[in-house]
Design a protein around this motif. Sequence first.
Motif, PDB file in Angstrom:
ATOM      1  N   SER A 197      51.426  -4.110   2.677  1.00 12.91           N
ATOM      2  CA  SER A 197      51.069  -3.396   1.511  1.00 12.91           C
ATOM      3  C   SER A 197      51.813  -3.934   0.910  1.00 12.91           C
ATOM      4  O   SER A 197      51.839  -3.795  -0.897  1.00 12.91           O
ATOM      5  CB  SER A 197      51.062  -2.010   1.751  1.00 12.91           C
ATOM      6  N   LEU A 198      53.154  -4.001   0.893  1.00 14.49           N
ATOM      7  CA  LEU A 198      54.393  -4.977   0.309  1.00 14.49           C
ATOM      8  C   LEU A 198      54.038  -5.866  -0.249  1.00 14.49           C
ATOM      9  O   LEU A 198      54.590  -6.346  -2.424  1.00 14.49           O
ATOM     10  CB  LEU A 198      55.796  -4.888   0.524  1.00 14.49           C
ATOM     11  N   LEU A 199      53.445  -7.319   0.029  1.00 14.50           N
ATOM     12  CA  LEU A 199      52.934  -7.922  -0.743  1.00 14.50           C
ATOM     13  C   LEU A 199      51.928  -7.759  -1.362  1.00 14.50           C
ATOM     14  O   LEU A 199      52.248  -8.883  -2.549  1.00 14.50           O
ATOM     15  CB  LEU A 199      52.292  -9.582   0.104  1.00 14.50           C
ATOM     16  N   CYS A 200      50.755  -6.785  -2.155  1.00 11.51           N
ATOM     17  CA  CYS A 200      50.075  -6.086  -2.827  1.00 11.51           C
ATOM     18  C   CYS A 200      50.862  -5.849  -3.609  1.00 11.51           C
ATOM     19  O   CYS A 200      50.559  -6.240  -5.389  1.00 11.51           O
ATOM     20  CB  CYS A 200      48.788  -5.799  -2.220  1.00 11.51           C
ATOM     21  N   ASP A 201      51.835  -4.307  -3.957  1.00 13.97           N
ATOM     22  CA  ASP A 201      52.304  -4.009  -4.696  1.00 13.97           C
ATOM     23  C   ASP A 201      53.322  -5.032  -5.273  1.00 13.97           C
ATOM     24  O   ASP A 201      53.398  -5.235  -6.897  1.00 13.97           O
ATOM     25  CB  ASP A 201      53.397  -3.517  -4.062  1.00 13.97           C
ATOM     26  N   PHE A 202      53.767  -6.444  -4.605  1.00 13.17           N
ATOM     27  CA  PHE A 202      54.977  -7.046  -5.390  1.00 13.17           C
ATOM     28  C   PHE A 202      53.531  -8.174  -6.068  1.00 13.17           C
ATOM     29  O   PHE A 202      54.797  -8.441  -6.934  1.00 13.17           O
ATOM     30  CB  PHE A 202      55.760  -8.372  -4.466  1.00 13.17           C
ATOM     31  N   ARG A 203      52.681  -8.673  -5.908  1.00  9.55           N
ATOM     32  CA  ARG A 203      52.245  -9.197  -6.983  1.00  9.55           C
ATOM     33  C   ARG A 203      51.452  -8.861  -7.808  1.00  9.55           C
ATOM     34  O   ARG A 203      51.892  -8.979  -9.153  1.00  9.55           O
ATOM     35  CB  ARG A 203      50.953  -9.534  -5.844  1.00  9.55           C
ATOM     36  N   ALA A 204      51.338  -7.281  -8.135  1.00 12.61           N
ATOM     37  CA  ALA A 204      50.679  -6.394  -9.243  1.00 12.61           C
ATOM     38  C   ALA A 204      52.370  -6.314 -10.243  1.00 12.61           C
ATOM     39  O   ALA A 204      51.814  -6.085 -10.947  1.00 12.61           O
ATOM     40  CB  ALA A 204      50.682  -5.245  -8.379  1.00 12.61           C
ATOM     41  N   ARG A 205      53.463  -6.327  -9.161  1.00  9.50           N
ATOM     42  CA  ARG A 205      54.436  -6.020 -10.357  1.00  9.50           C
ATOM     43  C   ARG A 205      54.339  -7.730 -10.691  1.00  9.50           C
ATOM     44  O   ARG A 205      54.935  -7.482 -12.125  1.00  9.50           O
ATOM     45  CB  ARG A 205      56.113  -6.081 -10.142  1.00  9.50           C
ATOM     46  N   LEU A 206      55.007  -8.269 -10.134  1.00 11.13           N
ATOM     47  CA  LEU A 206      54.478 -10.327 -10.780  1.00 11.13           C
ATOM     48  C   LEU A 206      53.162 -10.586 -12.023  1.00 11.13           C
ATOM     49  O   LEU A 206      53.438 -10.546 -12.544  1.00 11.13           O
ATOM     50  CB  LEU A 206      54.389 -11.254  -9.900  1.00 11.13           C
ATOM     51  N   VAL A 207      51.910  -9.644 -11.947  1.00 14.77           N
ATOM     52  CA  VAL A 207      51.473  -9.774 -13.087  1.00 14.77           C
ATOM     53  C   VAL A 207      51.523  -8.971 -14.279  1.00 14.77           C
ATOM     54  O   VAL A 207      51.796  -9.197 -15.633  1.00 14.77           O
ATOM     55  CB  VAL A 207      49.887  -9.750 -12.135  1.00 14.77           C
ATOM     56  N   GLU A 208      51.952  -7.629 -14.069  1.00 11.58           N
ATOM     57  CA  GLU A 208      52.480  -6.846 -14.778  1.00 11.58           C
ATOM     58  C   GLU A 208      54.067  -7.143 -15.738  1.00 11.58           C
ATOM     59  O   GLU A 208      53.680  -6.939 -17.273  1.00 11.58           O
ATOM     60  CB  GLU A 208      52.826  -5.050 -14.313  1.00 11.58           C
ATOM     61  N   GLY A 209      54.814  -7.692 -15.300  1.00 10.82           N
ATOM     62  CA  GLY A 209      56.068  -8.215 -16.214  1.00 10.82           C
ATOM     63  C   GLY A 209      55.168  -9.970 -16.097  1.00 10.82           C
ATOM     64  O   GLY A 209      56.437 -10.417 -16.553  1.00 10.82           O
ATOM     65  N   ASN A 210      54.870 -10.131 -16.409  1.00 12.50           N
ATOM     66  CA  ASN A 210      54.485 -11.468 -16.788  1.00 12.50           C
ATOM     67  C   ASN A 210      55.427 -12.503 -15.331  1.00 12.50           C
ATOM     68  O   ASN A 210      56.452 -13.387 -16.471  1.00 12.50           O
ATOM     69  CB  ASN A 210      54.219 -11.587 -17.894  1.00 12.50           C
ATOM     70  N   ALA A 211      55.599 -12.018 -14.537  1.00 11.69           N
ATOM     71  CA  ALA A 211      56.484 -13.315 -13.832  1.00 11.69           C
ATOM     72  C   ALA A 211      56.162 -14.086 -12.955  1.00 11.69           C
ATOM     73  O   ALA A 211      57.134 -14.558 -12.206  1.00 11.69           O
ATOM     74  CB  ALA A 211      57.272 -12.389 -13.038  1.00 11.69           C
ATOM     75  N   ALA A 212      54.926 -14.403 -13.036  1.00 15.68           N
ATOM     76  CA  ALA A 212      54.275 -15.137 -11.770  1.00 15.68           C
ATOM     77  C   ALA A 212      54.635 -16.554 -12.273  1.00 15.68           C
ATOM     78  O   ALA A 212      55.122 -17.216 -11.328  1.00 15.68           O
ATOM     79  CB  ALA A 212      53.128 -15.093 -11.816  1.00 15.68           C
TER      80      ALA A 212
END
Length: 159
Positions: A76-91
């Motif tokens: 589940s950390l991978l999903c959380d990490f991707r969500a953080r990337l999206v929220e922080g415009n960091a992708a």
Amino acid sequence: MLVRDRLDVLFEDEEFADLYPADGRPGFSPGQLALVSVLQFAEDLSDRAAAQAVRTRIDWKYALGLELEDTGFDYSLLCDFRARLVEGNAADRMLRVMLTRLAEAGLLKSGRAAAYRRDVCAGRGATSQPAGAGRGEPARRSGGTGRDRAGVAAAAGRT
């Protein structure tokens, strides 16, 4: 893996520090989660399969700089990490860092890195041809997924 041999660490935790609260420390290294995300993409794995690979595969442990006994993390950390990337415009930042470091280490030609950046920024995904190839014809995509997995795997030193 070639990336680990040449660069030691592809992503530094500090590059993702702004995605986490200042009063707490993430349970698993954000830099390592970024690399897991790249490996997951290159091998077309689910979150569960990627987390399992971290626990069981020696090549992934080496790439991530983990001890053989490391137990990994919950998928589940991978999903959380991707969500953080999206929220922080960091992708896009993650992609730029990876492409720049791979090119600097001689693992990715600068022209190929620029083509990936153009395609991703234009919302086309990484294609097997540079942007504008074929003049009027859509760029061919590998595997029907719109992603150039072979190119990512080659850049990650997995060929």
